[in-house]
Structures are given as structure tokens and as C-alpha cells.
Design a protein around this motif. Structure first.
Motif, PDB file in Angstrom:
ATOM      1  N   LEU A  12       5.592  -3.018   2.949  1.00 47.98           N
ATOM      2  CA  LEU A  12       5.899  -1.801   3.702  1.00 47.98           C
ATOM      3  C   LEU A  12       6.983  -0.982   2.997  1.00 47.98           C
ATOM      4  CD1 LEU A  12       5.851  -3.161   7.366  1.00 47.98           C
ATOM      5  CD2 LEU A  12       4.234  -1.558   6.347  1.00 47.98           C
ATOM      6  N   LEU A  13       7.992  -1.661   2.450  1.00 49.82           N
ATOM      7  CA  LEU A  13       9.052  -0.969   1.720  1.00 49.82           C
ATOM      8  C   LEU A  13       8.505  -0.309   0.461  1.00 49.82           C
ATOM      9  CD1 LEU A  13      12.051  -0.296   1.338  1.00 49.82           C
ATOM     10  CD2 LEU A  13      12.304  -2.507   0.170  1.00 49.82           C
ATOM     11  N   LEU A  14       7.680  -1.034  -0.297  1.00 46.28           N
ATOM     12  CA  LEU A  14       7.092  -0.474  -1.516  1.00 46.28           C
ATOM     13  C   LEU A  14       6.185   0.712  -1.190  1.00 46.28           C
ATOM     14  CD1 LEU A  14       6.205  -3.745  -3.465  1.00 46.28           C
ATOM     15  CD2 LEU A  14       8.055  -2.128  -3.961  1.00 46.28           C
ATOM     16  N   LEU A  15       5.424   0.578  -0.105  1.00 43.54           N
ATOM     17  CA  LEU A  15       4.553   1.671   0.311  1.00 43.54           C
ATOM     18  C   LEU A  15       5.373   2.908   0.668  1.00 43.54           C
ATOM     19  CD1 LEU A  15       1.606   2.512   1.015  1.00 43.54           C
ATOM     20  CD2 LEU A  15       2.063   1.713   3.339  1.00 43.54           C
ATOM     21  N   ALA A  16       6.468   2.707   1.386  1.00 41.92           N
ATOM     22  CA  ALA A  16       7.322   3.827   1.779  1.00 41.92           C
ATOM     23  C   ALA A  16       7.974   4.483   0.571  1.00 41.92           C
ATOM     24  CB  ALA A  16       8.392   3.340   2.757  1.00 41.92           C
ATOM     25  N   ILE A  33      -3.416   8.416  -5.218  1.00 38.87           N
ATOM     26  CA  ILE A  33      -3.827   9.018  -3.941  1.00 38.87           C
ATOM     27  C   ILE A  33      -4.914   8.193  -3.278  1.00 38.87           C
ATOM     28  CG2 ILE A  33      -4.892  11.051  -2.888  1.00 38.87           C
ATOM     29  CD1 ILE A  33      -2.035  11.507  -3.724  1.00 38.87           C
ATOM     30  N   PHE A  34      -5.855   7.712  -4.095  1.00 39.79           N
ATOM     31  CA  PHE A  34      -6.964   6.912  -3.564  1.00 39.79           C
ATOM     32  C   PHE A  34      -6.446   5.633  -2.890  1.00 39.79           C
ATOM     33  CE2 PHE A  34     -10.055   3.448  -4.331  1.00 39.79           C
ATOM     34  CZ  PHE A  34     -11.094   3.913  -3.541  1.00 39.79           C
ATOM     35  N   TYR A  35      -5.562   4.905  -3.600  1.00 43.14           N
ATOM     36  CA  TYR A  35      -5.059   3.650  -3.046  1.00 43.14           C
ATOM     37  C   TYR A  35      -4.036   3.878  -1.937  1.00 43.14           C
ATOM     38  CZ  TYR A  35      -7.565   0.995  -6.546  1.00 43.14           C
ATOM     39  OH  TYR A  35      -8.564   0.431  -7.302  1.00 43.14           O
ATOM     40  N   LEU A  36      -3.361   5.012  -1.948  1.00 41.92           N
ATOM     41  CA  LEU A  36      -2.499   5.348  -0.821  1.00 41.92           C
ATOM     42  C   LEU A  36      -3.339   5.530   0.438  1.00 41.92           C
ATOM     43  CD1 LEU A  36       0.129   6.239   0.533  1.00 41.92           C
ATOM     44  CD2 LEU A  36      -0.302   8.556  -0.327  1.00 41.92           C
ATOM     45  N   GLY A  37      -4.468   6.233   0.302  1.00 40.83           N
ATOM     46  CA  GLY A  37      -5.352   6.418   1.452  1.00 40.83           C
ATOM     47  C   GLY A  37      -5.864   5.105   1.988  1.00 40.83           C
ATOM     48  N   LEU A  38      -6.282   4.199   1.093  1.00 40.86           N
ATOM     49  CA  LEU A  38      -6.761   2.889   1.541  1.00 40.86           C
ATOM     50  C   LEU A  38      -5.643   2.087   2.214  1.00 40.86           C
ATOM     51  CD1 LEU A  38      -9.072   1.728  -1.401  1.00 40.86           C
ATOM     52  CD2 LEU A  38      -9.755   2.365   0.906  1.00 40.86           C
ATOM     53  N   SER A  39      -4.444   2.148   1.634  1.00 38.38           N
ATOM     54  CA  SER A  39      -3.316   1.404   2.204  1.00 38.38           C
ATOM     55  C   SER A  39      -2.996   1.888   3.608  1.00 38.38           C
ATOM     56  CB  SER A  39      -2.083   1.556   1.304  1.00 38.38           C
ATOM     57  OG  SER A  39      -2.327   1.061   0.009  1.00 38.38           O
ATOM     58  N   LEU A  40      -2.943   3.209   3.794  1.00 35.14           N
ATOM     59  CA  LEU A  40      -2.630   3.760   5.113  1.00 35.14           C
ATOM     60  C   LEU A  40      -3.748   3.465   6.112  1.00 35.14           C
ATOM     61  CD1 LEU A  40      -1.095   7.210   4.101  1.00 35.14           C
ATOM     62  CD2 LEU A  40       0.105   5.156   4.878  1.00 35.14           C
ATOM     63  N   PHE A  41      -4.999   3.527   5.636  1.00 30.35           N
ATOM     64  CA  PHE A  41      -6.129   3.234   6.522  1.00 30.35           C
ATOM     65  C   PHE A  41      -6.044   1.816   7.066  1.00 30.35           C
ATOM     66  CE2 PHE A  41     -10.379   1.360   6.960  1.00 30.35           C
ATOM     67  CZ  PHE A  41     -10.905   2.163   7.961  1.00 30.35           C
ATOM     68  N   PHE A  42      -5.818   0.846   6.162  1.00 26.97           N
ATOM     69  CA  PHE A  42      -5.778  -0.549   6.607  1.00 26.97           C
ATOM     70  C   PHE A  42      -4.478  -0.874   7.333  1.00 26.97           C
ATOM     71  CE2 PHE A  42      -9.095  -1.067   3.280  1.00 26.97           C
ATOM     72  CZ  PHE A  42     -10.080  -1.552   4.117  1.00 26.97           C
ATOM     73  N   SER A  60      -1.836  -2.031  -0.820  1.00 25.47           N
ATOM     74  CA  SER A  60      -0.467  -1.487  -0.834  1.00 25.47           C
ATOM     75  C   SER A  60       0.238  -1.830  -2.142  1.00 25.47           C
ATOM     76  CB  SER A  60       0.328  -2.016   0.355  1.00 25.47           C
ATOM     77  OG  SER A  60       0.501  -3.419   0.282  1.00 25.47           O
ATOM     78  N   PHE A  61      -0.008  -3.041  -2.665  1.00 30.26           N
ATOM     79  CA  PHE A  61       0.611  -3.427  -3.934  1.00 30.26           C
ATOM     80  C   PHE A  61      -0.005  -2.662  -5.114  1.00 30.26           C
ATOM     81  CE2 PHE A  61       2.045  -7.400  -1.744  1.00 30.26           C
ATOM     82  CZ  PHE A  61       3.393  -7.209  -1.983  1.00 30.26           C
ATOM     83  N   VAL A  62      -1.300  -2.425  -5.075  1.00 27.62           N
ATOM     84  CA  VAL A  62      -1.931  -1.643  -6.142  1.00 27.62           C
ATOM     85  C   VAL A  62      -1.380  -0.219  -6.144  1.00 27.62           C
ATOM     86  CG1 VAL A  62      -4.099  -0.623  -6.949  1.00 27.62           C
ATOM     87  CG2 VAL A  62      -4.045  -3.012  -6.227  1.00 27.62           C
ATOM     88  N   PHE A  63      -1.284   0.376  -4.957  1.00 24.75           N
ATOM     89  CA  PHE A  63      -0.717   1.725  -4.858  1.00 24.75           C
ATOM     90  C   PHE A  63       0.712   1.748  -5.390  1.00 24.75           C
ATOM     91  CE2 PHE A  63       2.199   4.265  -2.182  1.00 24.75           C
ATOM     92  CZ  PHE A  63       1.895   5.516  -2.701  1.00 24.75           C
TER      93      PHE A  63
END
Length: 234
Positions: A12-16, A33-42, A60-63
């Protein structure tokens, strides 16, 4: 929710942080952008369903890696930093793997839930006929099926299949688990099982209360510290 945060504060911290960098710089790679969308979706799906955790983590780690890698490379520019970070990462991963293995082994060794339903399962094996239908709360399926695959069970681990098979009947089943009365004995009339298998844990308290409400339709045939088994009267 606090428990969810405590287990996922790193992703969550890395995503933020990654999301903040994109907003600050107002640019990002298409992959980011693609992996951010997937991370937020899941992430949203995980909060909604209490599932999908296994999808949120890797995306989230890939993003984060896509977003943060260029900044880390610029920060640690130099011929020696690459090797130092590489070996440091390997050492941390090995340390975490060893720590988790030790904790998992202790968890399994001290777990009393694995043999929790063994005696009740043995009673079913000795007192039922192949094909008998057993009414259960979905979480017990894996334990009972392991010992008695010859029997049939009203629900599996994933209740989605019960929902898809008969939504109205599934709704009444959930009503019982929520401690409400469906105005008739749904166990006997909707499912027509031979026996009811009810564990003695918090999740089954509403089920026991429902059985007591229609006590004349059931006969207690087996009981131990972990489970009660009742024959359904017709």
C-alpha cells in the motif's frame, strides 16, 4: 480493516508513493498506467469482497517497480551501487524466506483446527451410506470431503457456486447464517439432507440457534467438543 492494513502496509505504501510520483510529474510509462489500473481495480475488489488479495499484491509490486526503478537508478548511480543493491536484496529475500518458513512451521505445529473435525468425520464414515447428503456450512467442506469423499455436501468452500445454482435458496441459507428466520425449516425443506454437520465455532452459532428453533425436525446423533451431528426427521 486494521488487520488488512497491518498485513499490506508495504504494498500500500509503495502504491501510494508511485501514484504520488505520477501525479507530481504528470507523466508515466504506458506500462505503469496499465499496472496502476490493475492494482487499483484489485485493491477495490479486495476491500469489497475480502478476496483478490493474491492479485492485488503482484500487480502493486509490478507497478511500484516500473514507477520507482528509474528514480532509484538515478539516486544510486555509480559502478558499485548496482551490485551492492542486488546482493542486499538477495540477502533480505533469503532472510524473509527463512523467517516465514519458521513462522509457518510453528503455525502448523500449534494449529488445533486441522484435526478439529476428525472424530465427527469418522462418525460419518461409520454411520452413513455412500451418496448421503450432509448439510454443512461451506467452510467445513474441505475437512469433511478429505475424510469422506463418498458423501455429498450441500455447499463447497466457494459459495459462489451455490449462489449461481439457485439464488433464492442460497439467499435463504445466508439468512440463516445471519441469525434471521426464513419462516420455515429451510434445511429440511430446501435441501432434504440426511444429516446436519455443525461445528462449535463462532461462525456456526446462528446455525445452531436455527436448529434449536426447529428442534422437533432434528435428532442429535453425535456430539463432541468440536461438532454436533443431527439426523433430519421426515
Amino acid at each position: 480493516f486494521p488487520e488488512l492494513i497491518s498485513y499490506n502496509w508495504v504494498p500500500l505504501l509503495l502504491l501510494a508513493v508511485g501514484f504520488f510520483l505520477i501525479l507530481k510529474e504528470r507523466k508515466a510509462a504506458k506500462e505503469g498506467i496499465f499496472y496502476l489500473g490493475l492494482s487499483l481495480f484489485f485493491l477495490i475488489y479486495m476491500l469489497k469482497t475480502r478476496r483478490m488479495h493474491e492479485y492485488f499484491l503482484p500487480f502493486s509490486f509490478v507497478f511500484s517497480s516500473i514507477t520507482l526503478s528509474p528514480r532509484l537508478k538515478a539516486l544510486f548511480a555509480g559502478p558499485d551501487w548496482g551490485k551492492i543493491l542486488k546482493y542486499a536484496a538477495i540477502a533480505v529475500i533469503l532472510w524473509l524466506a527463512a523467517l516465514q518458513f519458521y513462522r509457518l512451521r510453528a503455525e502448523i505445529t500449534n494449529n488445533h483446527f486441522l484435526p478439529w473435525y476428525y472424530q465427527g468425520s469418522q462418525w460419518l464414515a461409520e454411520n452413513t451410506q455412500p451418496g448421503d447428503l450432509i448439510f454443512i456450512n461451506g467452510y467445513t467442506f474441505a475437512y469433511l470431503f478429505f475424510y469422506n469423499p463418498q458423501l455429498r455436501y450441500t455447499h463447497g468452500v466457494d459459495l459462489t457456486y451455490s449462489f449461481l445454482q439457485d439464488r433464492e435458496k442460497f439467499g435463504r441459507y445466508i439468512t440463516v447464517l445471519q441469525g434471521k428466520d426464513a419462516d420455515y425449516n429451510i434445511i429440511r425443506e430446501d435441501y432434504r439432507p440426511t444429516y446436519v454437520f455443525a461445528g462449535k465455532i463462532k461462525q456456526d452459532i446462528p446455525l445452531f440457534d436455527f436448529i434449536l428453533r426447529y428442534g422437533g425436525d432434528f435428532e442429535l446423533v453425535y456430539e463432541d467438543d468440536s461438532v454436533g451431528i443431527l439426523r433430519v426427521k421426515y
